[in-house]
Design a protein around this motif. Sequence first.
Motif, PDB file in Angstrom:
ATOM      1  N   ASP A  35       0.838  -1.197   0.000  1.00 50.61           N
ATOM      2  CA  ASP A  35       0.000   0.000   0.000  1.00 50.61           C
ATOM      3  C   ASP A  35       0.877   1.252   0.000  1.00 50.61           C
ATOM      4  O   ASP A  35       2.110   1.166  -0.031  1.00 50.61           O
ATOM      5  CB  ASP A  35      -0.976  -0.010   1.177  1.00 50.61           C
ATOM      6  CG  ASP A  35      -0.292   0.027   2.543  1.00 50.61           C
ATOM      7  OD1 ASP A  35       0.865   0.501   2.634  1.00 50.61           O
ATOM      8  OD2 ASP A  35      -0.922  -0.402   3.537  1.00 50.61           O
ATOM      9  N   TYR A  36       0.235   2.416   0.044  1.00 48.94           N
ATOM     10  CA  TYR A  36       0.957   3.676  -0.099  1.00 48.94           C
ATOM     11  C   TYR A  36       2.040   3.831   0.965  1.00 48.94           C
ATOM     12  O   TYR A  36       3.201   4.144   0.665  1.00 48.94           O
ATOM     13  CB  TYR A  36      -0.017   4.856  -0.035  1.00 48.94           C
ATOM     14  CG  TYR A  36       0.664   6.180   0.164  1.00 48.94           C
ATOM     15  CD1 TYR A  36       1.333   6.802  -0.891  1.00 48.94           C
ATOM     16  CD2 TYR A  36       0.661   6.806   1.414  1.00 48.94           C
ATOM     17  CE1 TYR A  36       1.983   8.016  -0.706  1.00 48.94           C
ATOM     18  CE2 TYR A  36       1.303   8.023   1.608  1.00 48.94           C
ATOM     19  CZ  TYR A  36       1.961   8.615   0.543  1.00 48.94           C
ATOM     20  OH  TYR A  36       2.608   9.803   0.738  1.00 48.94           O
ATOM     21  N   ASP A  37       1.693   3.605   2.242  1.00 50.20           N
ATOM     22  CA  ASP A  37       2.657   3.807   3.322  1.00 50.20           C
ATOM     23  C   ASP A  37       3.809   2.811   3.223  1.00 50.20           C
ATOM     24  O   ASP A  37       4.981   3.174   3.435  1.00 50.20           O
ATOM     25  CB  ASP A  37       1.971   3.675   4.681  1.00 50.20           C
ATOM     26  CG  ASP A  37       1.010   4.824   4.955  1.00 50.20           C
ATOM     27  OD1 ASP A  37       1.253   5.934   4.431  1.00 50.20           O
ATOM     28  OD2 ASP A  37       0.013   4.609   5.671  1.00 50.20           O
ATOM     29  N   ALA A  40       6.071   3.756   0.385  1.00 53.33           N
ATOM     30  CA  ALA A  40       6.877   4.933   0.745  1.00 53.33           C
ATOM     31  C   ALA A  40       8.077   4.516   1.585  1.00 53.33           C
ATOM     32  O   ALA A  40       9.202   4.996   1.362  1.00 53.33           O
ATOM     33  CB  ALA A  40       6.012   5.950   1.492  1.00 53.33           C
ATOM     34  N   ALA A  80       9.846   8.024  -3.798  1.00 57.88           N
ATOM     35  CA  ALA A  80       8.666   7.528  -4.507  1.00 57.88           C
ATOM     36  C   ALA A  80       9.037   7.081  -5.923  1.00 57.88           C
ATOM     37  O   ALA A  80       8.588   6.031  -6.396  1.00 57.88           O
ATOM     38  CB  ALA A  80       7.582   8.603  -4.549  1.00 57.88           C
ATOM     39  N   GLU A  84       8.684   3.299  -7.454  1.00 56.10           N
ATOM     40  CA  GLU A  84       7.819   3.056  -8.605  1.00 56.10           C
ATOM     41  C   GLU A  84       8.590   2.414  -9.760  1.00 56.10           C
ATOM     42  O   GLU A  84       8.075   1.526 -10.435  1.00 56.10           O
ATOM     43  CB  GLU A  84       7.160   4.360  -9.066  1.00 56.10           C
ATOM     44  CG  GLU A  84       6.099   4.876  -8.127  1.00 56.10           C
ATOM     45  CD  GLU A  84       4.920   3.915  -7.973  1.00 56.10           C
ATOM     46  OE1 GLU A  84       4.702   3.081  -8.871  1.00 56.10           O
ATOM     47  OE2 GLU A  84       4.229   3.997  -6.947  1.00 56.10           O
ATOM     48  N   SER A 227      -5.922  12.776  -3.325  1.00 57.20           N
ATOM     49  CA  SER A 227      -4.598  13.248  -2.924  1.00 57.20           C
ATOM     50  C   SER A 227      -4.668  14.734  -2.601  1.00 57.20           C
ATOM     51  O   SER A 227      -5.137  15.524  -3.428  1.00 57.20           O
ATOM     52  CB  SER A 227      -3.584  13.021  -4.050  1.00 57.20           C
ATOM     53  OG  SER A 227      -3.390  11.648  -4.288  1.00 57.20           O
ATOM     54  N   PRO A 245       1.625  12.588  -0.797  1.00 53.82           N
ATOM     55  CA  PRO A 245       0.715  11.688  -1.521  1.00 53.82           C
ATOM     56  C   PRO A 245       0.539  12.082  -2.986  1.00 53.82           C
ATOM     57  O   PRO A 245       0.464  11.216  -3.857  1.00 53.82           O
ATOM     58  CB  PRO A 245      -0.599  11.814  -0.744  1.00 53.82           C
ATOM     59  CG  PRO A 245      -0.185  12.207   0.633  1.00 53.82           C
ATOM     60  CD  PRO A 245       1.001  13.108   0.444  1.00 53.82           C
ATOM     61  N   ALA A 248       3.598  11.052  -4.795  1.00 47.13           N
ATOM     62  CA  ALA A 248       3.610   9.597  -4.966  1.00 47.13           C
ATOM     63  C   ALA A 248       2.750   9.193  -6.163  1.00 47.13           C
ATOM     64  O   ALA A 248       3.130   8.317  -6.949  1.00 47.13           O
ATOM     65  CB  ALA A 248       3.119   8.910  -3.696  1.00 47.13           C
ATOM     66  N   GLY A 249       1.573   9.827  -6.301  1.00 42.52           N
ATOM     67  CA  GLY A 249       0.740   9.545  -7.464  1.00 42.52           C
ATOM     68  C   GLY A 249       1.400   9.989  -8.753  1.00 42.52           C
ATOM     69  O   GLY A 249       1.332   9.305  -9.786  1.00 42.52           O
ATOM     70  N   ARG A 252       3.986   7.513  -9.705  1.00 47.74           N
ATOM     71  CA  ARG A 252       3.397   6.316 -10.330  1.00 47.74           C
ATOM     72  C   ARG A 252       3.175   6.540 -11.815  1.00 47.74           C
ATOM     73  O   ARG A 252       3.446   5.663 -12.641  1.00 47.74           O
ATOM     74  CB  ARG A 252       2.094   5.946  -9.632  1.00 47.74           C
ATOM     75  CG  ARG A 252       1.379   4.765 -10.266  1.00 47.74           C
ATOM     76  CD  ARG A 252       0.571   3.986  -9.269  1.00 47.74           C
ATOM     77  NE  ARG A 252       1.440   3.348  -8.292  1.00 47.74           N
ATOM     78  CZ  ARG A 252       1.043   2.401  -7.434  1.00 47.74           C
ATOM     79  NH1 ARG A 252      -0.192   1.972  -7.460  1.00 47.74           N
ATOM     80  NH2 ARG A 252       1.882   1.882  -6.572  1.00 47.74           N
ATOM     81  N   ARG A 412      -5.118   0.898 -12.197  1.00 41.77           N
ATOM     82  CA  ARG A 412      -4.225   1.552 -11.239  1.00 41.77           C
ATOM     83  C   ARG A 412      -2.795   1.654 -11.738  1.00 41.77           C
ATOM     84  O   ARG A 412      -2.103   2.636 -11.500  1.00 41.77           O
ATOM     85  CB  ARG A 412      -4.266   0.773  -9.918  1.00 41.77           C
ATOM     86  CG  ARG A 412      -3.367   1.319  -8.810  1.00 41.77           C
ATOM     87  CD  ARG A 412      -3.631   0.572  -7.506  1.00 41.77           C
ATOM     88  NE  ARG A 412      -2.803   1.085  -6.431  1.00 41.77           N
ATOM     89  CZ  ARG A 412      -1.674   0.514  -6.032  1.00 41.77           C
ATOM     90  NH1 ARG A 412      -1.234  -0.582  -6.636  1.00 41.77           N
ATOM     91  NH2 ARG A 412      -0.979   1.024  -5.039  1.00 41.77           N
TER      92      ARG A 412
END
Length: 627
Positions: A35-37, A40, A80, A84, A227, A245, A248-249, A252, A412
Amino acid sequence: MDTPTPAAGTLLDLHRSGQLVARYPEVRALLDGLDYDELARAGRLLARLDPDEVRAAHPNVPTVAVAVTGHGTLAPLLPALTAELARHGLLLRARLSPFDSYVFDLADPDSELYRAAPDLVLCVLDPMVVFDEVPVPWRPADVARVLAEKVDLVERLAATFRSTSRGTLVLNTLPLPRRHTAQLLDLTSRAELGALWREANARLLRLAAANPALVVIDLDPLLAEGSPACDPRLTVYAKAHLSEPLLAGYAREVGHLARNLTGQTKKCLALDLDGTVWGGILGDDGIDGIEVAESYRGEAHRAFQRVARQLGAQGVLLTAVSKNEASAVEQVLREHPGMTLREDDFVRVVANWRPKHDNLTELAQALNLHPDSFVFVDDSPFECGLIRHALPGTAVVQVDDEPALHVVKLLRDGWFTTRQLTAEDRDRAAGYRDELARQDFRRSFSSLTDYLAELAVKVELGEAGPEQVPRVSQLSLRTNQFNPTTWRLQPRDVSDLLDDPYARVLTVRSRDRFGENGLVGALFLRRDGDLVRIENFLLSCRVFGRGIEQACLAAVLRHARAGGASAVLASYRPTAKNRIVADLWPRYGFTPLGEDAGATTFRHDLHDIPAVPEHIRLTDPIGVDAA
């Protein structure tokens, strides 16, 4: 403190034991599903690695050089980005510019950024690039003036980049935080500010249409998914004007682009049926009992089918791999009134009781694709785990019992993201269906010679023009098997070759009794004194095994001899996916000269030139006698 997942724990264990560099190829699998966390944290860990050490230990790991510049503080972006790219089996070599140096970096052709020759340059724009120059008090007209100046500036910087760098420049749209709109007390002024801000973003987005070296990432979809645009404290205290956040997106999206630049864009979507394309179990519930439409879960499955069909219309090959009776699946696809996906939307439907990894492997062989070209979607953890284990290069999207989230999970990771669609993309599914028909036709003959004679293959070898630049670039980025050097070319690179008086880019088109295959190959030639170098030769996997490569090489070699060349040189650089062309040059009379930097050079002395195969009719307007 959050308890790390087993995968994250394993990554930490590798780091603590000093094995992370040695086992870097395993990182992609370890990052899958975080997941995101967790991602990271993994990124912060991986960012400590020395790319040179990783590259020395694993020379076959694709490395992407990325320069990051912009207006605000961007150090949080690097972990990030590292994570990715690692998720896709790539290694990041990053260069971070000092705070607010983007104008100097991009305006000066002799800047350190340009001298670093990065593959990607990320010029990260934020709202303060505008509001730092807006006077106080201000009105929408003041913002409009600064916005226009900034977009004009960015346009000039992009033009300098195009004339200076061979890489790709990545810009982004500007978010508009509420803390700025709320400073205007009347709603009319807020609406005016919103309109002019969106008009400026539209200008940014349209820049890419006229600049093949430019990509613009739209941040609005990331903001729409929740976000936050910024962290007010970090904006004031650290001049970090975009939230972690959101970065991070953004990272990606850059990861999807980097995957495309390195030739790893996926080509085929393999769908499970029960629980994925429709709700329920066909064998248990029957054709009238499955959930397809006209119920709340059925509508969710219908939405997923619509997205799959949308992807298929843009060149993604749709296939189905299901544990079911073939006749029952066929009946659903042909007769169920609620189905959006129909039999003709799929290039192949495989329904039986064999292990899915065996079916997927055979499907890849039938389509002349590598299993790494597939994205597999299934609701069964067992089936997903089996594919991950047996076919580690296949991307796995595990959906679950909530069909409303199927679309989110499928989209995604942007598995099929490409720079630009071509006419060949939109016709790809029909081309592969024709190829399967050719295979059925082949089985009706007792010999390959008889089959090829009846196939009536026609090949046209021609000079590439500006209109072919996107397709030729795409071939270089997507072709992994028939690609002797894996030389990746962006549209700008192809355009430069067309303008180079010593270079020649030839296109290969083919058709046969089953229809038009389109532009399926390219040859890159360079004259060097009395030598001709074949810098690369690309051929789509759709046309393997028909003698097309022999016809093209025969024409090129004859033309070289007629033009006074003493020899033709070519090279082969082995990869995990291009073994099919390991003997390409020796097969047609080239002899090895030696190896340098992992590539073997071959020479043809132009004495014994192979003939154009008898079953091929070659049209050759490039200066060689037609055969």
